[in-house]
Design a protein around this motif. Structure first.
Motif, PDB file in Angstrom:
ATOM      1  N   ALA A  44      -1.873  -3.915  -2.676  1.00 19.79           N
ATOM      2  CA  ALA A  44      -1.269  -2.660  -2.216  1.00 19.79           C
ATOM      3  C   ALA A  44      -1.109  -2.666  -0.701  1.00 19.79           C
ATOM      4  N   ILE A  45      -2.117  -3.148  -0.002  1.00 18.91           N
ATOM      5  CA  ILE A  45      -2.037  -3.210   1.464  1.00 18.91           C
ATOM      6  C   ILE A  45      -0.899  -4.127   1.891  1.00 18.91           C
ATOM      7  N   GLU A  46      -0.779  -5.280   1.249  1.00 22.71           N
ATOM      8  CA  GLU A  46       0.292  -6.221   1.610  1.00 22.71           C
ATOM      9  C   GLU A  46       1.669  -5.592   1.416  1.00 22.71           C
ATOM     10  N   TRP A  47       1.856  -4.899   0.307  1.00 23.00           N
ATOM     11  CA  TRP A  47       3.146  -4.244   0.067  1.00 23.00           C
ATOM     12  C   TRP A  47       3.387  -3.112   1.055  1.00 23.00           C
ATOM     13  N   THR A  48       2.364  -2.324   1.350  1.00 25.09           N
ATOM     14  CA  THR A  48       2.582  -1.173   2.231  1.00 25.09           C
ATOM     15  C   THR A  48       2.775  -1.589   3.683  1.00 25.09           C
ATOM     16  N   LYS A  49       2.262  -2.735   4.078  1.00 27.62           N
ATOM     17  CA  LYS A  49       2.514  -3.232   5.433  1.00 27.62           C
ATOM     18  C   LYS A  49       3.995  -3.573   5.620  1.00 27.62           C
ATOM     19  N   ARG A  50       4.698  -3.786   4.526  1.00 26.79           N
ATOM     20  CA  ARG A  50       6.125  -4.117   4.585  1.00 26.79           C
ATOM     21  C   ARG A  50       7.017  -2.875   4.484  1.00 26.79           C
ATOM     22  N   TYR A  51       6.406  -1.702   4.282  1.00 34.59           N
ATOM     23  CA  TYR A  51       7.187  -0.463   4.143  1.00 34.59           C
ATOM     24  C   TYR A  51       8.011  -0.237   5.409  1.00 34.59           C
ATOM     25  N   PRO A  52       9.309   0.033   5.278  1.00 30.77           N
ATOM     26  CA  PRO A  52      10.139   0.269   6.471  1.00 30.77           C
ATOM     27  C   PRO A  52       9.674   1.507   7.241  1.00 30.77           C
ATOM     28  N   ASN A  53       9.868   1.486   8.561  1.00 28.52           N
ATOM     29  CA  ASN A  53       9.547   2.653   9.379  1.00 28.52           C
ATOM     30  C   ASN A  53      10.417   3.810   8.889  1.00 28.52           C
ATOM     31  N   MET A 113      -3.967  -0.741 -10.944  1.00 27.59           N
ATOM     32  CA  MET A 113      -4.333   0.237  -9.942  1.00 27.59           C
ATOM     33  C   MET A 113      -3.055   0.866  -9.388  1.00 27.59           C
ATOM     34  N   ARG A 114      -3.020   2.182  -9.477  1.00 27.88           N
ATOM     35  CA  ARG A 114      -1.847   2.881  -8.953  1.00 27.88           C
ATOM     36  C   ARG A 114      -2.170   3.442  -7.573  1.00 27.88           C
ATOM     37  N   PHE A 115      -1.180   3.338  -6.690  1.00 25.25           N
ATOM     38  CA  PHE A 115      -1.302   3.865  -5.338  1.00 25.25           C
ATOM     39  C   PHE A 115      -0.070   4.688  -5.024  1.00 25.25           C
ATOM     40  N   MET A 116      -0.273   5.773  -4.268  1.00 27.61           N
ATOM     41  CA  MET A 116       0.847   6.578  -3.788  1.00 27.61           C
ATOM     42  C   MET A 116       0.980   6.361  -2.293  1.00 27.61           C
ATOM     43  N   ILE A 117       2.189   5.986  -1.894  1.00 27.38           N
ATOM     44  CA  ILE A 117       2.518   5.837  -0.491  1.00 27.38           C
ATOM     45  C   ILE A 117       3.148   7.159  -0.073  1.00 27.38           C
ATOM     46  N   LEU A 118       2.481   7.885   0.796  1.00 25.10           N
ATOM     47  CA  LEU A 118       2.953   9.193   1.248  1.00 25.10           C
ATOM     48  C   LEU A 118       3.638   9.027   2.599  1.00 25.10           C
ATOM     49  N   VAL A 119       4.891   9.389   2.671  1.00 24.89           N
ATOM     50  CA  VAL A 119       5.624   9.348   3.929  1.00 24.89           C
ATOM     51  C   VAL A 119       5.408  10.681   4.616  1.00 24.89           C
ATOM     52  N   LYS A 120       4.767  10.645   5.762  1.00 24.19           N
ATOM     53  CA  LYS A 120       4.471  11.873   6.476  1.00 24.19           C
ATOM     54  C   LYS A 120       5.739  12.452   7.095  1.00 24.19           C
ATOM     55  N   GLY A 175       8.213  12.302   1.608  1.00 23.86           N
ATOM     56  CA  GLY A 175       8.615  11.477   0.483  1.00 23.86           C
ATOM     57  C   GLY A 175       7.442  10.664  -0.012  1.00 23.86           C
ATOM     58  N   TYR A 176       7.676   9.913  -1.082  1.00 26.56           N
ATOM     59  CA  TYR A 176       6.580   9.134  -1.652  1.00 26.56           C
ATOM     60  C   TYR A 176       7.131   7.953  -2.446  1.00 26.56           C
ATOM     61  N   THR A 177       6.266   6.984  -2.633  1.00 23.14           N
ATOM     62  CA  THR A 177       6.520   5.856  -3.525  1.00 23.14           C
ATOM     63  C   THR A 177       5.227   5.611  -4.281  1.00 23.14           C
ATOM     64  N   VAL A 178       5.327   5.380  -5.579  1.00 19.52           N
ATOM     65  CA  VAL A 178       4.163   5.072  -6.393  1.00 19.52           C
ATOM     66  C   VAL A 178       4.299   3.631  -6.872  1.00 19.52           C
ATOM     67  N   ILE A 179       3.233   2.851  -6.636  1.00 17.43           N
ATOM     68  CA  ILE A 179       3.225   1.461  -7.086  1.00 17.43           C
ATOM     69  C   ILE A 179       2.030   1.219  -7.999  1.00 17.43           C
ATOM     70  N   ASN A 180       2.149   0.221  -8.858  1.00 19.55           N
ATOM     71  CA  ASN A 180       1.072  -0.155  -9.762  1.00 19.55           C
ATOM     72  C   ASN A 180       0.815  -1.641  -9.550  1.00 19.55           C
ATOM     73  N   VAL A 181      -0.297  -1.966  -8.903  1.00 21.35           N
ATOM     74  CA  VAL A 181      -0.620  -3.338  -8.526  1.00 21.35           C
ATOM     75  C   VAL A 181      -2.000  -3.714  -9.059  1.00 21.35           C
ATOM     76  N   SER A 182      -2.378  -4.976  -8.871  1.00 21.31           N
ATOM     77  CA  SER A 182      -3.646  -5.445  -9.435  1.00 21.31           C
ATOM     78  C   SER A 182      -4.843  -5.257  -8.506  1.00 21.31           C
ATOM     79  N   SER A 183      -4.593  -4.976  -7.210  1.00 20.28           N
ATOM     80  CA  SER A 183      -5.730  -4.843  -6.302  1.00 20.28           C
ATOM     81  C   SER A 183      -5.356  -4.021  -5.067  1.00 20.28           C
ATOM     82  N   ARG A 184      -6.379  -3.562  -4.375  1.00 24.67           N
ATOM     83  CA  ARG A 184      -6.194  -2.847  -3.110  1.00 24.67           C
ATOM     84  C   ARG A 184      -5.515  -3.760  -2.095  1.00 24.67           C
ATOM     85  N   GLU A 185      -5.915  -5.019  -2.080  1.00 19.36           N
ATOM     86  CA  GLU A 185      -5.343  -5.988  -1.144  1.00 19.36           C
ATOM     87  C   GLU A 185      -3.842  -6.155  -1.365  1.00 19.36           C
TER      88      GLU A 185
END
Length: 135
Positions: free
Chosen positions: A90-99, A1-8, A78-88
């Motif tokens: 992805a959430i764990e990784w994105t909660k660690r995204y620096p401010n 599962m690919r997710f895009m982290i969009l930095v507003k 900006g953006y980051t694209v990740i490829n992980v095995s589940s939505r959960e």
């Protein structure tokens, strides 16, 4: 599962204010972790909207609208694209995204899942995308 982290975008990012070295260090460490975990697909910052444009469609007609664009809350810095095995995961990784705020204050990221070709019914056109390596 690919997710895009969009930095507003923020007023600072739209003003062209560069992030401090400490933020670069945080972002570097985070993306290094993603890379070591084997889930980093791509990441980059984007120039401010003043250097961009939009294409407006009216049926088959197209027109170019040059930036800057007024509503920073609707812009991406900006953006980051990740490829992980589940939505959960992805959430764990994105909660660690620096401010991502230049001043460390208020900022926002948005995370969106990519469509995969498997999400669509098989068709000639889906096979066309598979053939060119997209999806």
């Amino acid at each position: 599962m690919r997710f895009m982290i969009l930095v507003k975008a923020t007023r600072d990012s739209e003003a062209g204010k560069m992030p401090p070295e400490s933020l670069f260090a945080e972002m570097g460490a985070y993306h290094e972790e993603l890379s070591k975990a084997g889930i980093l697909v791509d990441a980059s910052g984007l120039q401010r909207s003043e250097k961009g444009w939009r294409i407006k469609y009216n049926g088959k007609q197209r027109s170019v609208v040059d930036g800057p664009f007024a509503e920073t809350k609707e812009l991406v810095a900006g953006y980051t694209v990740i490829n992980v095995s589940s939505r959960e995961e992805a959430i764990e990784w994105t909660k660690r995204y620096p401010n991502p705020a230049v001043d460390g204050a208020n900022a926002q990221i948005e995370v969106r899942e990519f469509y995969e070709l498997e999400d669509f019914a098989q068709s000639k056109e889906v096979k066309r995308f598979e053939k060119i390596g997209l999806g």
